[in-house]
Design a protein around this motif. Sequence first.
Motif, PDB file in Angstrom:
ATOM      1  N   CYS A 147       0.833  -1.230  -0.135  1.00 44.65           N
ATOM      2  CA  CYS A 147      -0.009   0.186   0.004  1.00 44.65           C
ATOM      3  C   CYS A 147       1.001   1.162   0.226  1.00 44.65           C
ATOM      4  O   CYS A 147       0.347   2.593  -0.103  1.00 44.65           O
ATOM      5  N   TYR A 149       2.602   2.607   2.519  1.00 39.80           N
ATOM      6  CA  TYR A 149       2.732   3.156   3.826  1.00 39.80           C
ATOM      7  C   TYR A 149       4.257   3.335   4.163  1.00 39.80           C
ATOM      8  O   TYR A 149       4.645   2.216   4.012  1.00 39.80           O
ATOM      9  N   CYS A 157       2.167  -4.672   8.066  1.00 44.41           N
ATOM     10  CA  CYS A 157       1.679  -3.472   7.734  1.00 44.41           C
ATOM     11  C   CYS A 157       0.521  -2.904   8.618  1.00 44.41           C
ATOM     12  O   CYS A 157      -0.491  -3.536   8.445  1.00 44.41           O
ATOM     13  N   CYS A 160      -2.523  -1.294   5.740  1.00 46.06           N
ATOM     14  CA  CYS A 160      -3.471  -2.233   5.052  1.00 46.06           C
ATOM     15  C   CYS A 160      -3.506  -3.405   5.810  1.00 46.06           C
ATOM     16  O   CYS A 160      -4.692  -4.195   5.277  1.00 46.06           O
TER      17      CYS A 160
HETATM   18 ZN    ZN Z   1       0.478  -1.807   3.845  1.00 47.45          ZN
END
Ligand code: ZN
Length: 597
Positions: A147, A149, A157, A160
């Motif tokens: 994602c 991030y 993560c 996500c």
């Molecule tokens: Zn992520």
Amino acid sequence: MSDPVLIAAAWPYANAEIHVGNLTGSYLPADIFARYHRLRGRQVLMVSGTDSHGTPITVRADAEKSSPLEVYQRFHATFLDLFQKLGLTYDLFTSTHTANHFNVSQKIFLALKQNGFLYPDRQLQWYSPSQKRFLPDRYVEGTCYICGYTNARSDQCDNCGNLLDPTLLIEPRSKIDGTKPELRETEHMFLDLGRLQPQVIDFLRLRESFWRPNVLRQSLGQIQAESLRGRAITRDLDWGIPVPLEGWTGKCLYVWFEAVIGYLSATIEWSEVNGQPDAWRTWWHDPNAKAYYFIGKDNIPFHAIIWPAELIGISTTFDELMGYKDAEPMVLPHDVPANEFMNLEGQKISGSRNWAVWGRDFLTRYDPDALRYYLTVNMPETRDSDWDWNDFLHHNNDELVATWGNLVNRVLSFAYKNFEGKVPEPGLLTDLDTELIKTIEDGFISVAQEMEAVRLRSALGEAMSLATEVNKYLEITAPWQAIKTDRQAAGRAIYTAIQAIDSLKILLAPFLPFTSERLHNFLGYDAPLFGTQSTEVRKDSVAEHSVLRYHPETATGRWEPGKIEPGHLLRVPAPLIRKLEPKIVEEERARLGSKPA
Ligand SMILES: [Zn+2]
């Protein structure tokens, strides 16, 4: 005794205090569910403990220049304190840092190995040239390759929710000194999830019809999208459970592999504490036993894929290693009713920014049932919810106090004052009276239906709507007016309302145990609805650990309509629930995001 119910509540991780999002995500729903099943007379066992290993704790200990043991014990103590104050009735709340848990985890590991579900392999792992050590999991942060991030942990993560392959992390950096780590080879044991996949899919398909969509999406859906691959279940780290193999010194079991084993080891410890060392088998072998796992959505893959895979893989071998001749397979999770997240005033809860409502801090200013009520009406069962202080105030004052607290107080004060502190003689009941009593009695079925399906918000809504029915009934019968002209009619209405309140006390008890217990006392009963809690210190070869225990022996509450008799003596009533001042909204908002005291 009827069918055993195992209530497995998520293990709080010992590197932060617990906030309202954690509570509504898993610990509170577990307790509501446990109290309900106990009232039903079922053989309930609610277990959990502090997740005390892994790199977030060692990272924190390094930063504080203390030890992982000190960090874990400090937060563990705060959990015990909060859970007692909030009335979370764990039959046993223990920790993963115990000799018992070490032993059970190592036996699970060995059972999986013996059954051919573990294999050694070399793996690339981040290594810090400056520190001359491997950097597992949280020691490395970087950008999520799914994602984008930028503060993703190397193993998962937070943005996500996906589990990550650490080697694919973009722009990795060491958490210790910020330097760029390099990939080096190391040897680990892997859980052969690929070989367990067909059985895991069978297990999930059998539950497809009643599991929450979000849980199915992150389990069955994920496996259908991408086959399971082997996962490393050991780490280059010394804070944790040693790998029980020759030549594996300096490596320990991966925290996620062993923390889920805690549900089993805590049950075993509970059996030991109670002097019935084989009792755990009731919840882990009886085919009629049902196990419910209350967790937050970030933990779904571990509870809906990996833990069932571990249980399938050990088969009867764990029992054999424990020395049982009549070895049996393990009970798999029946349901994993994972909740979504709770935000705070429109933003993600963040401990580091102090954008949080902390459980223990909250309870220094408010009552536990006020918290339990708001966290249930606002429980993120199907989508993320939001804690809003203004919303909290209104739910407390306009529902909990107005619909329930005032109803109880008006009726009991009136009975106490006008009927010599007794339940009045009703004489002949009218249709209106019997209708109300029947409506409330039916609540024992309708509320139970929602409870059984783990729709706790809806169960509470149903119970509160019954309280509204009692208020409507009193508007029509108006005993406060009737007393002036028709004492018999007033007595009949108050008798009927007391019957209804006596029943509602039980329907609301899983949600509002402190209030129900007080009301039970006002109604003149002596024996309590629920049992008691205590803590004790246990010592073993690993360390000393405190446990929280629930003692059900004195509990008398039953999931059935009240049958309070005319002439029954009441106690002096007092307001049941505290009305809050509107000014708390601004006061509380001002605390958010400020430096913790
Ligand atoms: Zn992520």
